[in-house]
Design a protein around this motif. Structure first.
Motif, PDB file in Angstrom:
ATOM      1  N   ASP A 142       0.834  -1.214   0.000  1.00 14.74           N
ATOM      2  CA  ASP A 142       0.000   0.000   0.000  1.00 14.74           C
ATOM      3  C   ASP A 142       0.867   1.262   0.000  1.00 14.74           C
ATOM      4  OD1 ASP A 142      -2.328  -1.422  -0.075  1.00 14.74           O
ATOM      5  OD2 ASP A 142      -2.745  -1.286   2.070  1.00 14.74           O
ATOM      6  N   ARG A 143       1.959   1.221   0.795  1.00 19.30           N
ATOM      7  CA  ARG A 143       2.844   2.403   0.840  1.00 19.30           C
ATOM      8  C   ARG A 143       3.524   2.611  -0.515  1.00 19.30           C
ATOM      9  NH1 ARG A 143       4.280   0.379   5.930  1.00 19.30           N
ATOM     10  NH2 ARG A 143       6.343  -0.299   5.255  1.00 19.30           N
ATOM     11  N   ALA A 146       1.032   4.011  -2.897  1.00 19.40           N
ATOM     12  CA  ALA A 146       0.740   5.413  -2.566  1.00 19.40           C
ATOM     13  C   ALA A 146       1.810   6.339  -3.144  1.00 19.40           C
ATOM     14  CB  ALA A 146       0.641   5.582  -1.053  1.00 19.40           C
ATOM     15  N   GLU A 147       3.053   5.848  -3.207  1.00 21.29           N
ATOM     16  CA  GLU A 147       4.146   6.664  -3.766  1.00 21.29           C
ATOM     17  C   GLU A 147       3.886   7.049  -5.218  1.00 21.29           C
ATOM     18  OE1 GLU A 147       6.796   7.907  -2.353  1.00 21.29           O
ATOM     19  OE2 GLU A 147       6.563   6.976  -0.385  1.00 21.29           O
ATOM     20  N   GLY A 149       0.753   7.362  -6.349  1.00 22.77           N
ATOM     21  CA  GLY A 149      -0.598   7.932  -6.379  1.00 22.77           C
ATOM     22  C   GLY A 149      -1.715   6.915  -6.506  1.00 22.77           C
ATOM     23  N   ASP A 151      -4.142   3.615  -4.835  1.00 23.12           N
ATOM     24  CA  ASP A 151      -4.616   2.923  -3.631  1.00 23.12           C
ATOM     25  C   ASP A 151      -5.611   1.843  -4.061  1.00 23.12           C
ATOM     26  OD1 ASP A 151      -7.054   4.106  -4.167  1.00 23.12           O
ATOM     27  OD2 ASP A 151      -6.723   5.761  -2.783  1.00 23.12           O
ATOM     28  N   ARG A 152      -6.257   1.210  -3.089  1.00 16.57           N
ATOM     29  CA  ARG A 152      -7.136   0.082  -3.425  1.00 16.57           C
ATOM     30  C   ARG A 152      -8.392   0.470  -4.205  1.00 16.57           C
ATOM     31  NH1 ARG A 152      -5.428  -5.116  -0.265  1.00 16.57           N
ATOM     32  NH2 ARG A 152      -3.382  -4.332   0.314  1.00 16.57           N
TER      33      ARG A 152
END
Ligand code: URA
Length: 270
Positions: A142-143, A146-147, A149, A151-152
């Motif tokens: 997830d991290r 996120a880097e 841009g 997500d789930r």
């Protein structure tokens, strides 16, 4: 220390069990889930009812080679929608891992996303929650997403296996082969623009190769659907590996950037 058994338990079995306890064994889980009182069964890679074209379940039973690359079982998936695929996997009795798992772990995220990620197998947290990548590897994933841009809500995540191997052991080729027809149909139904394979097990199974992840990672390949559509596919390191080998995060970061660039190109071409 175990106390002596009643007459019903043979003494040799009791001695063997005591020895296991003395060795520190605290989980009654073997490599392969099995019912010890029954003779070993053939590997069944067929559903409870025979698939179309097969006149009996036994016709659909096939010996699966243990040699690399991973063989795909001859099971014919019926599902034409993701909902049906999930139900068909849940009803499938051809992978013994199901016997020891708490839940079938199908997928998470947005199936309309241009990006599909496939990992190896559910771990303990995933098995408990019935969702892929919710444990520590999932948190790192997830991290990482996120880097760039993501997500789930805008990726779709699944695995090569739908049940947790006992004690998180490496899945056998037979187990991977049994699940592979579902994985292939899964990709076909989602039809993502980009496919990312997390780790050697997923790369080996999906790309039908015996090459290791070190050789495969960072190199785009085409994954061909039955209708001829080619999906750009990037193998990369599994987050669990990155947790053990943080120095490899640099390469994984490069792969992530390549995914971001490919997504941007896809968006621009829409
Ligand atoms: N590792 C995987 O490959 N998949 C999961 O769902 C969790 C950990």
């Amino acid at each position: 220390m175990l106390s002596a058994p009643e007459d019903s338990v043979p003494l040799s079995a009791f001695a063997a069990l005591s020895l296991q306890v003395a060795f520190g064994v605290d989980e009654a889980v073997a490599d392969d889930p099995r019912i010890w009182t029954q003779a070993p069964a053939a590997v069944v890679v067929a559903p409870a009812t025979a698939p179309a074209g097969a006149s009996s379940v036994s016709q659909a039973v096939r010996a699966v080679s243990a040699s690399a690359p991973v063989a795909v079982s001859s099971y014919r998936v019926q599902a034409r929608t993701l909902e049906d695929l999930k139900a068909e996997i849940q009803a499938f009795e051809g992978c013994a891992l199901k016997n020891t798992a708490m839940n079938t772990v199908f997928a998470d995220g947005n199936p309309a996303s241009p990006l599909m990620l496939i990992g190896e197998a559910p771990g303990e947290d995933e098995d408990r929650q019935g969702k892929p990548f919710v444990g520590v590897s999932g948190q790192l994933l997830d991290r990482m997403l996120a880097e760039i841009g993501l997500d789930r809500e805008n990726v779709y995540i699944s695995n090569t296996l739908f049940w947790r191997p006992p004690g998180n052991r490496t899945p056998t080729d037979t187990e991977v082969a049994a699940c592979l027809p579902f994985v292939q149909r899964h990709i076909e139904l989602v039809k993502p623009k980009l496919l990312v394979l997390l780790g050697g097990a997923a790369a080996k199974a999906v790309l039908n190769t015996k090459d290791g992840i070190t050789r495969l990672r960072g190199r785009w390949q085409d994954y061909a659907l039955p209708d001829g559509t080619k999906i750009q596919t990037l193998p990369t390191y599994h987050p669990a590996y990155l947790l053990r080998q943080p120095a490899m995060k640099r390469d994984a970061w490069r792969d992530l950037l390549a995914v971001r660039t490919a997504l941007e190109k896809e968006k621009a071409a829409e």
